[in-house]
Design a protein around this motif. Structure first.
Motif, PDB file in Angstrom:
ATOM      1  N   SER A  18       5.494  29.767  66.388  1.00  0.00           N
ATOM      2  CA  SER A  18       4.679  29.893  67.639  1.00  0.00           C
ATOM      3  C   SER A  18       3.531  29.175  67.736  1.00  0.00           C
ATOM      4  N   VAL A  19       2.904  28.741  66.501  1.00  0.00           N
ATOM      5  CA  VAL A  19       1.976  27.758  66.546  1.00  0.00           C
ATOM      6  C   VAL A  19       2.369  26.380  66.884  1.00  0.00           C
ATOM      7  N   VAL A  22       3.327  25.901  70.661  1.00  0.00           N
ATOM      8  CA  VAL A  22       1.757  25.889  71.505  1.00  0.00           C
ATOM      9  C   VAL A  22       1.227  24.499  71.408  1.00  0.00           C
ATOM     10  N   LEU A  25       2.930  22.151  73.245  1.00  0.00           N
ATOM     11  CA  LEU A  25       2.711  22.380  74.540  1.00  0.00           C
ATOM     12  C   LEU A  25       1.517  21.670  75.069  1.00  0.00           C
ATOM     13  N   LEU A  26       0.472  21.802  74.169  1.00  0.00           N
ATOM     14  CA  LEU A  26      -0.817  20.936  74.250  1.00  0.00           C
ATOM     15  C   LEU A  26      -0.730  19.395  74.210  1.00  0.00           C
ATOM     16  N   ASN A  29       1.091  18.398  77.182  1.00  0.00           N
ATOM     17  CA  ASN A  29       0.402  18.410  78.795  1.00  0.00           C
ATOM     18  C   ASN A  29      -0.576  17.068  78.774  1.00  0.00           C
ATOM     19  N   VAL A  30      -1.027  16.749  77.601  1.00  0.00           N
ATOM     20  CA  VAL A  30      -1.845  15.566  77.746  1.00  0.00           C
ATOM     21  C   VAL A  30      -0.892  14.288  77.963  1.00  0.00           C
ATOM     22  N   ALA A  33       0.206  14.495  81.633  1.00  0.00           N
ATOM     23  CA  ALA A  33      -1.004  14.155  82.492  1.00  0.00           C
ATOM     24  C   ALA A  33      -1.280  12.792  82.562  1.00  0.00           C
TER      25      ALA A  33
ATOM     26  N   TYR B  27     -12.044  17.492  76.694  1.00  0.00           N
ATOM     27  CA  TYR B  27     -11.116  17.289  75.665  1.00  0.00           C
ATOM     28  C   TYR B  27     -12.038  17.278  74.309  1.00  0.00           C
ATOM     29  N   ILE B  34     -10.348  24.750  69.671  1.00  0.00           N
ATOM     30  CA  ILE B  34      -9.074  25.000  69.291  1.00  0.00           C
ATOM     31  C   ILE B  34      -8.906  24.858  68.000  1.00  0.00           C
ATOM     32  N   VAL B  60      -2.270  32.118  69.358  1.00  0.00           N
ATOM     33  CA  VAL B  60      -1.756  31.155  70.426  1.00  0.00           C
ATOM     34  C   VAL B  60      -1.038  32.054  71.465  1.00  0.00           C
ATOM     35  N   SER B  64      -2.434  31.306  75.469  1.00  0.00           N
ATOM     36  CA  SER B  64      -1.731  30.753  76.604  1.00  0.00           C
ATOM     37  C   SER B  64      -1.105  31.711  77.533  1.00  0.00           C
ATOM     38  N   PHE B 104       2.390  26.809  80.217  1.00  0.00           N
ATOM     39  CA  PHE B 104       1.631  27.737  79.301  1.00  0.00           C
ATOM     40  C   PHE B 104       2.183  29.235  79.434  1.00  0.00           C
ATOM     41  N   PHE B 213      -9.071  26.590  74.989  1.00  0.00           N
ATOM     42  CA  PHE B 213      -7.960  26.494  76.102  1.00  0.00           C
ATOM     43  C   PHE B 213      -8.374  26.283  77.399  1.00  0.00           C
ATOM     44  N   PHE B 216      -9.619  22.922  77.729  1.00  0.00           N
ATOM     45  CA  PHE B 216      -8.442  22.164  77.936  1.00  0.00           C
ATOM     46  C   PHE B 216      -7.691  22.343  79.000  1.00  0.00           C
ATOM     47  N   VAL B 220      -7.108  18.924  81.348  1.00  0.00           N
ATOM     48  CA  VAL B 220      -5.775  18.220  81.754  1.00  0.00           C
ATOM     49  C   VAL B 220      -5.886  18.511  83.367  1.00  0.00           C
TER      50      VAL B 220
END
Lengths: 55, 246
Positions: A18-19, A22, A25-26, A29-30, A33, B27, B34, B60, B64, B104, B213, B216, B220
């Protein structure tokens, strides 16, 4: 550091996946973008150059 | 009261410059929030008396899920502002929110599934909370696809904003589903008027990750918004200084 609870009481596979997901995903996303911004910058630069060429 | 600052938010050059200035700070704040929250929550918070260490997935999963709802609400509001007041920057904000929210939502669904397996004995159940969150993901996909389905980008923006507004009804359904129907999903850990259902040693790291988050999302959003503004305003004079043609 060896005292830290990496085994998560037997739930390590669930917790760490899970960690990892995620955190992934972070990062995605960066990355996406910034990639989109770079592409948009390029398109805008080309559009401005075309305008400058016309005038 | 002077509302000039507010009216300037409708100006693409002002928004572009503001997003450029804000992003690095957002950021940095997100990274701190986080990192602290995850380290404290995963390694130093005590295990839950019922769920043991599996509860740590909350650090997490909940952020999300929260981000998936916040991004949708922001997107719907921005779409409404654009539709009602014809403020074009609203469409750019809505377009920037969609991929962040969708990603997410996928994160919330998968981490929820990974939490559900050891706790409920199954990866998936057609539970009200899970099903309404899945509908949220389909709404995001629909909105992203609809925006790209038109040759005329302005029509795509309007159609996506309308669908976003229609779909906003799903947000309170997701939030209150655990109260309105019988649900496998646990109730809210953090409620506005109620005492939190966890001690400070578990709660503080969670709040830190939640704040991280949100920052964040803002960071983004700023980056994606700059890209949207550049694409939409690429023929404008003010773009020239931003892209610095040699």
């Amino acid at each position: 550091m060896s005292d830290l609870n990496y085994s998560m009481g037997g739930y390590a596979a669930f917790v760490w996946s899970s960690v990892a997901l995620v955190l992934g995903l972070l990062v995605w996303n960066v990355w996406s973008a910034r990639r989109r911004l770079a592409q948009a910058m390029l398109r805008a630069r080309r559009a401005q150059q075309a305008r400058a060429g016309r005038s | 009261m002077n509302w000039t600052w507010f009216h300037r938010l409708a100006s693409p050059p002002h928004v572009y410059r503001l997003a450029t200035r804000l992003a690095p700070w957002l950021y940095a704040g997100a990274a701190l929030g986080i990192a602290y929250g995850l380290i404290a929550g995963l390694f130093f918070a005590p295990p839950d008396y019922q769920q043991g260490d599996a509860f740590r997935i909350i650090y997490v999963h909940a952020p999300s899920a929260w981000l998936s709802l916040s991004a949708y609400t922001t997107m719907a509001l921005a779409g409404a502002v654009a539709l009602v007041w014809r403020i074009k920057i609203g469409y750019a904000v809505a377009a920037a929110c969609a991929p962040i929210g969708a990603s997410f939502t996928i994160g919330a669904l998968i981490t929820g599934s990974l939490w559900g397996r050891p706790m409920w004995g199954t990866y998936w159940a057609w539970d009200p909370r899970l099903t309404s969150e899945l509908i949220l993901l389909f709404l995001y996909f629909g909105i992203i696809s609809l925006r790209q389905a038109f040759d005329d980008p302005a029509r795509g923006d309007r159609a996506a904003a309308v669908l976003g507004l229609v779909g906003v009804v799903n947000v309170p359904i997701i939030h209150y589903s655990v109260q309105w129907w019988n649900s496998l999903h646990q109730g809210a850990t953090l409620a506005k008027w109620a005492k939190p259902s966890m001690p400070g040693s578990m709660l503080v790291p969670l709040l830190s990750v939640l704040l991280g988050f949100m920052l964040f999302f803002g960071a983004v959003l700023c980056t994606r918004l700059r890209a949207e503004v550049l694409v939409r305003e690429r023929q404008s004079n003010w773009i020239n200084e931003m892209v610095s043609i040699p």
